[in-house]
Design a protein around this motif. Sequence first.
Motif, PDB file in Angstrom:
ATOM      1  N   PRO A   1      -6.452  18.057 -10.223  1.00  0.00           N
ATOM      2  CA  PRO A   1      -5.878  17.763 -11.546  1.00  0.00           C
ATOM      3  C   PRO A   1      -4.685  16.812 -11.494  1.00  0.00           C
ATOM      4  CG  PRO A   1      -5.366  20.013 -10.859  1.00  0.00           C
ATOM      5  CD  PRO A   1      -6.367  19.489  -9.896  1.00  0.00           C
ATOM      6  N   THR A   2      -3.961  16.788 -10.374  1.00  0.00           N
ATOM      7  CA  THR A   2      -2.813  15.885 -10.303  1.00  0.00           C
ATOM      8  C   THR A   2      -3.256  14.429 -10.180  1.00  0.00           C
ATOM      9  OG1 THR A   2      -2.673  16.149  -7.890  1.00  0.00           O
ATOM     10  CG2 THR A   2      -1.415  17.677  -9.241  1.00  0.00           C
ATOM     11  N   TRP A   3      -4.346  14.177  -9.440  1.00  0.00           N
ATOM     12  CA  TRP A   3      -4.838  12.812  -9.336  1.00  0.00           C
ATOM     13  C   TRP A   3      -5.469  12.365 -10.646  1.00  0.00           C
ATOM     14  CZ3 TRP A   3      -2.959   9.766  -5.960  1.00  0.00           C
ATOM     15  CH2 TRP A   3      -2.652  10.190  -4.667  1.00  0.00           C
ATOM     16  N   TRP A   4      -6.188  13.259 -11.299  1.00  0.00           N
ATOM     17  CA  TRP A   4      -6.784  12.896 -12.583  1.00  0.00           C
ATOM     18  C   TRP A   4      -5.736  12.780 -13.683  1.00  0.00           C
ATOM     19  CZ3 TRP A   4     -11.576  11.361 -14.107  1.00  0.00           C
ATOM     20  CH2 TRP A   4     -12.599  11.425 -13.142  1.00  0.00           C
ATOM     21  N   GLY A   5      -4.666  13.540 -13.578  1.00  0.00           N
ATOM     22  CA  GLY A   5      -3.589  13.449 -14.564  1.00  0.00           C
ATOM     23  C   GLY A   5      -2.561  12.387 -14.243  1.00  0.00           C
ATOM     24  N   LEU A   6      -2.757  11.662 -13.138  1.00  0.00           N
ATOM     25  CA  LEU A   6      -1.856  10.590 -12.680  1.00  0.00           C
ATOM     26  C   LEU A   6      -0.458  11.108 -12.366  1.00  0.00           C
ATOM     27  CD1 LEU A   6      -2.828   7.693 -15.161  1.00  0.00           C
ATOM     28  CD2 LEU A   6      -3.844   8.263 -12.948  1.00  0.00           C
ATOM     29  N   THR A   7      -0.337  12.394 -12.060  1.00  0.00           N
ATOM     30  CA  THR A   7       0.978  12.980 -11.762  1.00  0.00           C
ATOM     31  C   THR A   7       1.130  13.343 -10.288  1.00  0.00           C
ATOM     32  OG1 THR A   7       0.129  15.191 -12.326  1.00  0.00           O
ATOM     33  CG2 THR A   7       1.184  13.923 -14.094  1.00  0.00           C
ATOM     34  N   ALA A   8       0.216  12.872  -9.436  1.00  0.00           N
ATOM     35  CA  ALA A   8       0.228  13.290  -8.035  1.00  0.00           C
ATOM     36  C   ALA A   8       1.523  12.905  -7.334  1.00  0.00           C
ATOM     37  CB  ALA A   8      -0.974  12.681  -7.305  1.00  0.00           C
ATOM     38  N   LEU A   9       2.048  11.711  -7.635  1.00  0.00           N
ATOM     39  CA  LEU A   9       3.244  11.254  -6.933  1.00  0.00           C
ATOM     40  C   LEU A   9       4.511  11.973  -7.384  1.00  0.00           C
ATOM     41  CD1 LEU A   9       2.652   7.413  -6.581  1.00  0.00           C
ATOM     42  CD2 LEU A   9       2.270   9.232  -4.928  1.00  0.00           C
ATOM     43  N   THR A  10       4.469  12.670  -8.500  1.00  0.00           N
ATOM     44  CA  THR A  10       5.627  13.476  -8.889  1.00  0.00           C
ATOM     45  C   THR A  10       5.791  14.685  -7.980  1.00  0.00           C
ATOM     46  OG1 THR A  10       4.303  14.732 -10.481  1.00  0.00           O
ATOM     47  CG2 THR A  10       5.411  12.750 -11.291  1.00  0.00           C
ATOM     48  N   TYR A  11       4.727  15.038  -7.243  1.00  0.00           N
ATOM     49  CA  TYR A  11       4.786  16.141  -6.273  1.00  0.00           C
ATOM     50  C   TYR A  11       4.730  15.649  -4.831  1.00  0.00           C
ATOM     51  CZ  TYR A  11       3.226  18.563 -10.499  1.00  0.00           C
ATOM     52  OH  TYR A  11       3.102  19.030 -11.780  1.00  0.00           O
TER      53      TYR A  11
ATOM     54  N   TRP B   1       6.964   0.520 -26.876  1.00  0.00           N
ATOM     55  CA  TRP B   1       8.196  -0.222 -27.131  1.00  0.00           C
ATOM     56  C   TRP B   1       9.310   0.684 -27.641  1.00  0.00           C
ATOM     57  CZ3 TRP B   1       8.179  -4.831 -25.091  1.00  0.00           C
ATOM     58  CH2 TRP B   1       6.976  -5.511 -24.931  1.00  0.00           C
ATOM     59  N   GLU B   2       8.949   1.750 -28.306  1.00  0.00           N
ATOM     60  CA  GLU B   2       9.975   2.649 -28.856  1.00  0.00           C
ATOM     61  C   GLU B   2      10.705   3.386 -27.744  1.00  0.00           C
ATOM     62  OE1 GLU B   2      10.295   6.461 -31.943  1.00  0.00           O
ATOM     63  OE2 GLU B   2       8.390   5.392 -31.669  1.00  0.00           O
ATOM     64  N   LYS B   3       9.950   3.906 -26.763  1.00  0.00           N
ATOM     65  CA  LYS B   3      10.559   4.629 -25.647  1.00  0.00           C
ATOM     66  C   LYS B   3      10.849   3.743 -24.449  1.00  0.00           C
ATOM     67  CE  LYS B   3       8.287   9.004 -26.845  1.00  0.00           C
ATOM     68  NZ  LYS B   3       7.405  10.099 -26.340  1.00  0.00           N
ATOM     69  N   LYS B   4      10.422   2.478 -24.514  1.00  0.00           N
ATOM     70  CA  LYS B   4      10.641   1.511 -23.435  1.00  0.00           C
ATOM     71  C   LYS B   4      10.057   1.991 -22.111  1.00  0.00           C
ATOM     72  CE  LYS B   4      14.842  -0.396 -25.507  1.00  0.00           C
ATOM     73  NZ  LYS B   4      16.298  -0.693 -25.320  1.00  0.00           N
ATOM     74  N   LEU B   5       8.764   2.305 -22.177  1.00  0.00           N
ATOM     75  CA  LEU B   5       8.049   2.722 -20.969  1.00  0.00           C
ATOM     76  C   LEU B   5       6.584   2.316 -21.080  1.00  0.00           C
ATOM     77  CD1 LEU B   5       6.392   5.482 -22.040  1.00  0.00           C
ATOM     78  CD2 LEU B   5       8.634   6.496 -21.728  1.00  0.00           C
ATOM     79  N   LEU B   6       5.860   2.498 -19.973  1.00  0.00           N
ATOM     80  CA  LEU B   6       4.451   2.136 -19.905  1.00  0.00           C
ATOM     81  C   LEU B   6       3.615   3.403 -19.857  1.00  0.00           C
ATOM     82  CD1 LEU B   6       2.358  -0.172 -19.586  1.00  0.00           C
ATOM     83  CD2 LEU B   6       2.622   0.093 -17.106  1.00  0.00           C
ATOM     84  N   ASP B   7       2.845   3.638 -20.910  1.00  0.00           N
ATOM     85  CA  ASP B   7       1.969   4.804 -20.962  1.00  0.00           C
ATOM     86  C   ASP B   7       0.672   4.522 -20.207  1.00  0.00           C
ATOM     87  OD1 ASP B   7       3.669   6.393 -22.489  1.00  0.00           O
ATOM     88  OD2 ASP B   7       2.971   5.474 -24.363  1.00  0.00           O
ATOM     89  N   SER B   8       0.146   5.557 -19.565  1.00  0.00           N
ATOM     90  CA  SER B   8      -1.117   5.412 -18.843  1.00  0.00           C
ATOM     91  C   SER B   8      -1.809   6.758 -18.774  1.00  0.00           C
ATOM     92  CB  SER B   8      -0.874   4.866 -17.427  1.00  0.00           C
ATOM     93  OG  SER B   8       0.009   5.703 -16.704  1.00  0.00           O
ATOM     94  N   LYS B   9      -3.139   6.723 -18.769  1.00  0.00           N
ATOM     95  CA  LYS B   9      -3.954   7.918 -18.602  1.00  0.00           C
ATOM     96  C   LYS B   9      -5.360   7.501 -18.203  1.00  0.00           C
ATOM     97  CE  LYS B   9      -5.397   8.241 -23.449  1.00  0.00           C
ATOM     98  NZ  LYS B   9      -5.467   9.117 -24.654  1.00  0.00           N
ATOM     99  N   VAL B  10      -6.077   8.420 -17.565  1.00  0.00           N
ATOM    100  CA  VAL B  10      -7.446   8.136 -17.145  1.00  0.00           C
ATOM    101  C   VAL B  10      -8.352   8.147 -18.371  1.00  0.00           C
ATOM    102  CG1 VAL B  10      -9.378   8.948 -15.758  1.00  0.00           C
ATOM    103  CG2 VAL B  10      -7.057   9.102 -14.860  1.00  0.00           C
ATOM    104  N   ALA B  11      -9.102   7.054 -18.563  1.00  0.00           N
ATOM    105  CA  ALA B  11      -9.934   6.905 -19.758  1.00  0.00           C
ATOM    106  C   ALA B  11     -11.419   7.065 -19.445  1.00  0.00           C
ATOM    107  CB  ALA B  11      -9.668   5.552 -20.415  1.00  0.00           C
ATOM    108  N   PHE B  12     -11.740   7.752 -18.352  1.00  0.00           N
ATOM    109  CA  PHE B  12     -13.145   8.004 -18.034  1.00  0.00           C
ATOM    110  C   PHE B  12     -13.271   9.441 -17.538  1.00  0.00           C
ATOM    111  CE2 PHE B  12     -10.986   5.914 -14.527  1.00  0.00           C
ATOM    112  CZ  PHE B  12     -11.196   6.773 -13.469  1.00  0.00           C
TER     113      PHE B  12
END
Length: 587
Positions: free
Chosen positions: A70-80, A218-229
Amino acid sequence: QVGQVFLYFQWDSLLLEAGFLAVLVAPLRLLTWPSTAWRAHDSVTFWLLRWLLFRLMFASGVVKLTSRCPTWWGLTALTYHYETQCIPTPGAWFAHQLPVWFQKFSVVATYIIEIAIPVLFFAPIRRLRLVAFYSQVLLQVLIVLTGNYNFFNMLTIILAFSLLDEEHVGYWLGRGKRRHGSSWPPSLRSFFSTLLELTTYGFLIYWSIHYFSLEINWEKKLLDSKVAFTYHEFTTWLRTVTLPLVGLAFLSLSWEILSALYRCACVRGCFWKLWATLQWVIFTAATLGMFAVSLVPFTYIDYESNGKLWPGIHQMFGAVERFQVVNSYGLFRRMTGVGGRPEVVLEGSYDGESWKEIEFMYKPGNISTAPPVVAPHQPRLDWQMWFAALGHHSSSPWFTSFVHRLLQGKKDVIHLVQVDRSRYPFSAQPPVYIRAQLYKYWFTGSTEDSQGHAPWWRRQLVQEFFPAVSLGDPALDTLLHQYGMKDRTSLQPSHDALLPSMLHSLRQLCLPFSGHTILWSLYLLVATITLLRALGHRPRRSSPPSRHKAPRKGEPGEKNGQVRRKEGKETEEKGEGRARGTGDGHG
């Protein structure tokens, strides 16, 4: 296989396979060529290194998604990852403090570098291969800065050199060929090459934005990303491209084989042409055999594609599998330690009441001790302590024997824990009791305040990992009997033989030093010798003629000397403001 779990890592298999390929790339030369720097078939065997790099990187990217972590699919693996890897570096602490959106984008970049860009390894355009080379080197350098993964990153970078050509390496060494001004209009070949290159870059950008939903907030000044497949869509895509990728690699290899055959035909001399062709036949057969055998472990990423391989290839792989000359890869398949880094802390005591922690040289223990930098050395015991903490102690039978040896005060085992005996709390006398506690470790935050020296870690006691035991304890003896380690004597070689005596003397010489100190000393020694040899072979520039020497016998007289001085002066006036040494053209 002799080292069992202590030598059973994927980079050990990678080193074994790369070492075997080195035999084909740089074999022992029984007959000397007229030019010892080049052989007609070199590009054929060298291609196997590129194929090994492709299998390593592509499979490492694919398994992150096929594992359903789930961390790789949620793109949060590097936070751990930075705080839960086996032995982090000080750079891992700083990388852990980066914002979450950047960590998620880093995972997206990892997928692109490991899954999409390796296809460019076989591109016919050299600029695409250069982009692939620098992207792989960038990934490995970032891993080196944030984690201690021994020789793995250096070996991967060396494999990536198979993507370069002599022209680019010559550019690094200052021996690049000077390019003439670009002609206009460009040739048809140059036009289509540039068009294909720009199309490839555009496709990579589109693929990244579309399949990972990259969008600037632009409001939060960050780049959003998520797996779209979905997982089903990815496995379907993988099943579709696995065999075509094998076909693409075969086309690339076929081109190298035919090009090498053409170079053999261009060799001068009937005997040397025949000798080159004979070598081409031998090494081409070996290369095709290695390529065919490697298809079995490569297609493990998709078992349906693996089943479509010709049965003879499976038989060939079965015949050489025990030698491990070809292997399957897939690094960082699942992210562990999501709820905190599990860590086993050993404690010893003389009375069973007051306990002292036994600190290791490399793995986390004392929360105020900075993470070390030990690459390319891999402290095998510290790594196995990390794996032992992931489960029950019964899953690591060696741990019971480890505790038993510490109770006995075995110097060789203590040396694996601490080289400096002053840092080992029981150097004077072995402990009577030893136990192990399981903790959870986390990196401290950049905003956490602490009095005195700021700690790198914070920890929390979870439970007892191994009960307190002593020599003669029935519980310890039962475990040793269960694992077949009770009163087990190791085979001792004869000290009268030359090799054992030499190894014993070498070990005694290296005993006062840690493993990474010895390795870095060897690397610096080799680098120094290589640098001195390079300086020794460097061509010297001819010294300018002296203006104040009297003319030698037979040389032009003063009149010609005045002319030379006048010409030199005019040259200096014309070249005023030019960078020094750039007017020669022989640099």
